[in-house]
Design a protein around this motif. Structure first.
Motif, PDB file in Angstrom:
ATOM      1  N   VAL A 104     -21.428 -34.485 -67.618  1.00  0.00           N
ATOM      2  CA  VAL A 104     -21.591 -34.119 -66.204  1.00  0.00           C
ATOM      3  C   VAL A 104     -21.904 -35.360 -65.363  1.00  0.00           C
ATOM      4  O   VAL A 104     -21.119 -35.763 -64.511  1.00  0.00           O
ATOM      5  N   SER A 156     -21.129 -28.036 -70.147  1.00  0.00           N
ATOM      6  CA  SER A 156     -21.184 -29.402 -69.625  1.00  0.00           C
ATOM      7  C   SER A 156     -19.776 -29.864 -69.224  1.00  0.00           C
ATOM      8  O   SER A 156     -19.604 -30.537 -68.203  1.00  0.00           O
ATOM      9  N   GLY A 159     -18.935 -28.344 -65.979  1.00  0.00           N
ATOM     10  CA  GLY A 159     -19.621 -29.068 -64.903  1.00  0.00           C
ATOM     11  C   GLY A 159     -18.820 -30.291 -64.476  1.00  0.00           C
ATOM     12  O   GLY A 159     -18.691 -30.587 -63.276  1.00  0.00           O
ATOM     13  N   GLY A 160     -18.262 -31.000 -65.449  1.00  0.00           N
ATOM     14  CA  GLY A 160     -17.415 -32.163 -65.133  1.00  0.00           C
ATOM     15  C   GLY A 160     -16.166 -31.726 -64.369  1.00  0.00           C
ATOM     16  O   GLY A 160     -15.776 -32.347 -63.366  1.00  0.00           O
TER      17      GLY A 160
END
Ligand code: TYD
Length: 353
Positions: A104, A156, A159-160
């Protein structure tokens, strides 16, 4: 886009990143590649030893969270491929902080640097089909589907991906997100299922199969993945997402049996062990958008598996030292109790519920 490009590859000493760098250098004689890699446990400097002396290739050891370092490199490149990530679901169940940092925050640092460098013409975010979450039987995720990540790892990566969308919408950064199926092939860390099972079988150690072993994954040969990424960077539309799936869907138990057959090892090496928490039952993607660009996988399930098995047979020097290092502690923590209470495969008895 790639012919005489200056290319930043992050995480290039890892499994997919190293295969991609070798692919680029072979396919594009005039490209230049900078590899920014932190050299975590999952990477291996030896992965790129064949190109170390190549004047087109430069290695920089460092973290994608290091803004100053990233800014210096970003100023010199036209295209970015972000492979740098913590990727193993089981490790994310033990400790997810490093996943948030790299997948992230690290992605954010790269994007933020790229938007301040107009020389960057493409930013390819290498993501995963796991962000869609578990697929019901018969279903295949489309790029427009909502994301339902269910593991800390998948969350995660989602999120990126979300930040990539934000930087495209807000700043017009030419970002493309790719979401690939499970990769197999040379140089994958032995923590992952296929190399773990292949190398365990070669060592006559048990194969720890989670739950009932009926989970389904789509197996993509890493070289097919590299060809897809290359095409997407050249022909894909900024702001778009592209799924990369091979339609090689197999249950884990069938995969385990197939690789034991290839290695001429007994099925009794299979152990049914306590399941992974929140284990996604099935992943599958619809990759018609990518196929419309002209891509098709060149390896079916068996060909991908045969090549992978052969590589681990021919390269014991690469993986044997991993078993003697810190991986031993991880293995013990992840599999010690599981294997002690595991149930051996019984060809007459079916699978445990
Ligand atoms: P893995 O290689 O960890 O990839 P992912 O979880 O990202 O798909 O696992 C692939 C499948 O194999 C998954 O269904 C979990 C299962 N698996 C086992 O049964 N035993 C193992 O020891 C591992 C690592 C995975």
């Amino acid at each position: 886009m790639l012919d005489d490009a200056r290319i930043l590859v992050t995480g290039g000493c890892g499994f997919i990143g190293s295969n991609f760098i070798l692919h680029l250098l072979e396919r594009y004689p005039d490209c230049r590649v900078v590899n920014l890699d932190k050299l975590t446990y999952a990477s291996n400097h030896a992965n790129l030893r064949d190109v170390e002396g190549d004047p087109r290739y430069r290695f920089v050891q460092g973290d994608i969270c290091d803004g100053e370092l990233v800014d210096g490199l970003m100023a010199e490149v036209d295209v970015v491929f972000n492979f740098a990530a913590e990727t193993h679901v089981d490790r994310s169940l033990m400790e997810a902080g490093s996943f948030i940092l790299t997948d992230v925050l690290g992605t954010h640092v790269l994007l933020d640097s790229a938007r301040r460098h107009p020389n960057v013409k493409r930013f390819v975010q290498v993501s995963t089909d796991e962000v869609y979450g578990e697929m019901s039987p018969g279903a295949r995720a489309k790029e427009s589907d909502p994301l339902h990540p269910r593991s800390p790892y998948a969350a995660s990566k989602a999120g990126g991906d979300a930040q990539c969308n934000a930087f495209f919408e807000t700043y017009g950064l030419p970002v493309i997100i790719t979401r690939a199926a499970n990769n197999i092939g040379p140089r994958q860390h032995i923590e992952k299922m296929v190399p773990l099972f292949v190398t365990s079988a070669m060592r006559d150690e048990p194969l720890p199969l989670y739950g009932d072993g009926r989970q389904v994954r789509d197996w993509l040969y890493v070289e097919d993945h590299c060809r897809a990424l290359e095409l997407i960077a050249r022909e894909g539309e900024p702001g778009e997402v592209y799924n990369i799936g091979a339609d090689n869907q197999e249950e884990n138990i069938r995969l385990a049996k197939a690789l034991l057959q290839l290695l001429e090892k007994p099925l009794s090496l299979i152990r049914f062990v306590e399941d992974r928490k929140g284990h996604d039952r099935r992943y599958a993607v619809d990759s018609s958008k990518l196929r419309a660009l002209g891509w098709a996988p060149q390896h079916d399930f068996l060909s991908a598996l045969e090549r992978t098995v052969q590589w681990y047979q021919e390269n014991r020097w690469w993986w044997e030292p991993i078993y003697a290092g810190p991986f031993r502690d991880y293995y013990q923590r992840q599999y010690g109790d599981r294997l002690a209470s595991g149930v051996p495969y019984d060809p007459e008895g079916g699978t445990p519920q």
